[in-house]
Design an enzyme around this catalytic site. Structure first.
Site, mmCIF file in Angstrom:
data_model
loop_
_atom_site.group_PDB
_atom_site.id
_atom_site.type_symbol
_atom_site.label_atom_id
_atom_site.label_comp_id
_atom_site.label_asym_id
_atom_site.label_seq_id
_atom_site.Cartn_x
_atom_site.Cartn_y
_atom_site.Cartn_z
ATOM 1 N N THR A 151 33.310 30.202 39.812
ATOM 2 C CA THR A 151 33.312 29.168 40.750
ATOM 3 C C THR A 151 34.538 29.552 41.370
ATOM 4 O OG1 THR A 151 32.170 26.576 40.003
ATOM 5 C CG2 THR A 151 34.436 26.349 42.107
ATOM 6 N N THR A 183 33.913 28.406 34.287
ATOM 7 C CA THR A 183 34.142 27.674 33.553
ATOM 8 C C THR A 183 33.354 27.022 32.225
ATOM 9 O OG1 THR A 183 33.521 25.365 34.518
ATOM 10 C CG2 THR A 183 35.949 27.084 35.083
ATOM 11 N N ASP A 184 31.466 27.313 32.834
ATOM 12 C CA ASP A 184 30.593 26.739 31.908
ATOM 13 C C ASP A 184 30.347 27.452 30.258
ATOM 14 O OD1 ASP A 184 29.835 24.880 33.985
ATOM 15 O OD2 ASP A 184 28.347 25.965 34.505
ATOM 16 N N SER A 193 28.324 31.571 35.737
ATOM 17 C CA SER A 193 28.771 32.114 34.201
ATOM 18 C C SER A 193 27.253 31.667 33.009
ATOM 19 C CB SER A 193 30.029 31.758 33.357
ATOM 20 O OG SER A 193 30.197 30.434 33.288
#
Ligand SMILES: NC(=O)C[C@H](N)C(=O)O
Length: 331
Positions: free
Chosen positions: A14, A92-93, A59
């Site tokens: 993101t 971030t995942d 990610s």
């Protein structure tokens, strides 16, 4: 005289999102150079910033090959005399997985700092630029050297082993549920008040391809056929995401014993966000019964991190048996 530099490796997520011509959000499409051009740093930040766009992916699409490429890049960059530290921007995942993989496979030394954002750079109130600026400040700080990879997010500094994504959308996206953060970034100041324990037995060498290790979540009424199915379809190691202190439904025990009898390594962790696994009970499916069936308990690691640990351990031969090497890493 050449200035010391921080190298920023961008991988997508993101934090690298961009709107396309039809107004659709393209996660990971923004090039590192464009992203970094919008970051403002304090006037006393003297290091030069060099950017390399390594990957352009959300990610969830990061692979073992990507992890190995990132590790290689970190090793090469850290070996340069004029490099103070490295920043990695990441979706971030899976950010905590990449951070942990680097934690167990890179020698400690110059700071390696991962960050991402919950809001895209084009969104109002984006956290992209402040998170990058804070990560750069930490990477330039001598206090951050020797601590292993750190995650900087929403002004908090976390150890790779301890950090977890805790919100799907809020800007305080990460926490270390067991320990809290190591410190904070407060304006131009980096304040580190805790030093993470380094996992013994690291860095792990990688001598062959990282093999498939599957995660099996235990839950009320979960079928034991998941275990056989994972192994039959090619998993060479398993991580059980156990209940509470590290428990599974009673009818899992036979399938687990069959698998360990075939020499397939099986770890158990807890699905709880905090607290160690512990043999507190004697019932069928307890940690005590899992350990008697040859399952290796792993404390304070999420299933996703334990799975990376097991795959990495299986990608190298060690002087000690696997169970001993797991104990070192899991202590
Ligand atoms: N906030 C984010 O970066 C989430 C995004 N789906 C990613 O992990 O790539």
């Amino acid at each position: 005289m050449t200035r010391s530099k921080i190298v920023v490796l961008t991988t997508g997520g993101t934090i690298a999102s961009q709107l396309d011509a039809s107004g659709r959000n393209r996660s990971g499409a923004l090039k590192g150079e464009t992203l970094l051009a919008q970051v403002s740093l304090p006037s006393d930040f003297t290091a030069q910033v060099e950017v390399r766009s390594l990957l352009q992916k959300p990610s969830n699409a990061i692979t073992f090959e990507d992890l190995l490429g990132l590790r290689e890049a970190c090793l090469n960059i850290a070996a340069q005399d004029d490099v103070l530290g490295i920043v990695i921007t990441h979706g971030t995942d899976t950010l905590e997985e990449t951070a942990y993989f680097l934690d167990i496979t890179l020698p400690v030394g110059k700071p390696v700092v991962l960050t991402g954002s919950q809001r895209a750079p084009h969104e109002p109130g984006t956290d992209a630029f402040c998170n990058i600026a804070d990560a750069l400040k930490v990477a330039a700080s001598s206090q951050a050297a020797g601590l292993g990879p750190l995650v900087v997010f929403n002004q908090s500094i976390f150890a790779a082993r301890q950090v977890r994504k805790v919100s799907t959308f809020q800007v305080h996206g990460f926490a270390a549920p067991d320990t809290g953060p190591l410190g904070y970034v407060d304006g131009a100041q980096v304040r580190l008040s805790a030093i993470p324990q380094r996992p013994a037995g690291t860095p792990l060498p990688i001598e062959s391809a990282m093999p498939r290790v599957d995660i099996l979540p235990a839950y009320l009424g979960a079928s034991p056929s998941l275990i056989e199915a994972a192994v039959a379809s090619g998993a060479v190691g398993l991580v059980i995401e156990g209940l509470g202190r590290g428990h599974v439904p009673p009818d899992w025990m036979q399938a687990i014993a069959n698998v360990t009898a075939r020499g397939i390594p099986v770890m158990v962790v807890s699905s709880c966000a905090s607290g160690p696994v512990h043999a507190s009970y004697e019932f069928i499916g307890s940690l005590a019964s899992l350990e008697s069936a040859g399952v290796m308990p792993v404390t304070d690691l999420s299933a996703r991190k334990a799975r990376l640990a097991l795959s990495t351990l299986l990608a190298s031969t060690g002087a000690q048996p696997l169970a001993e090497r797991v104990k070192l890493l899991a202590a």
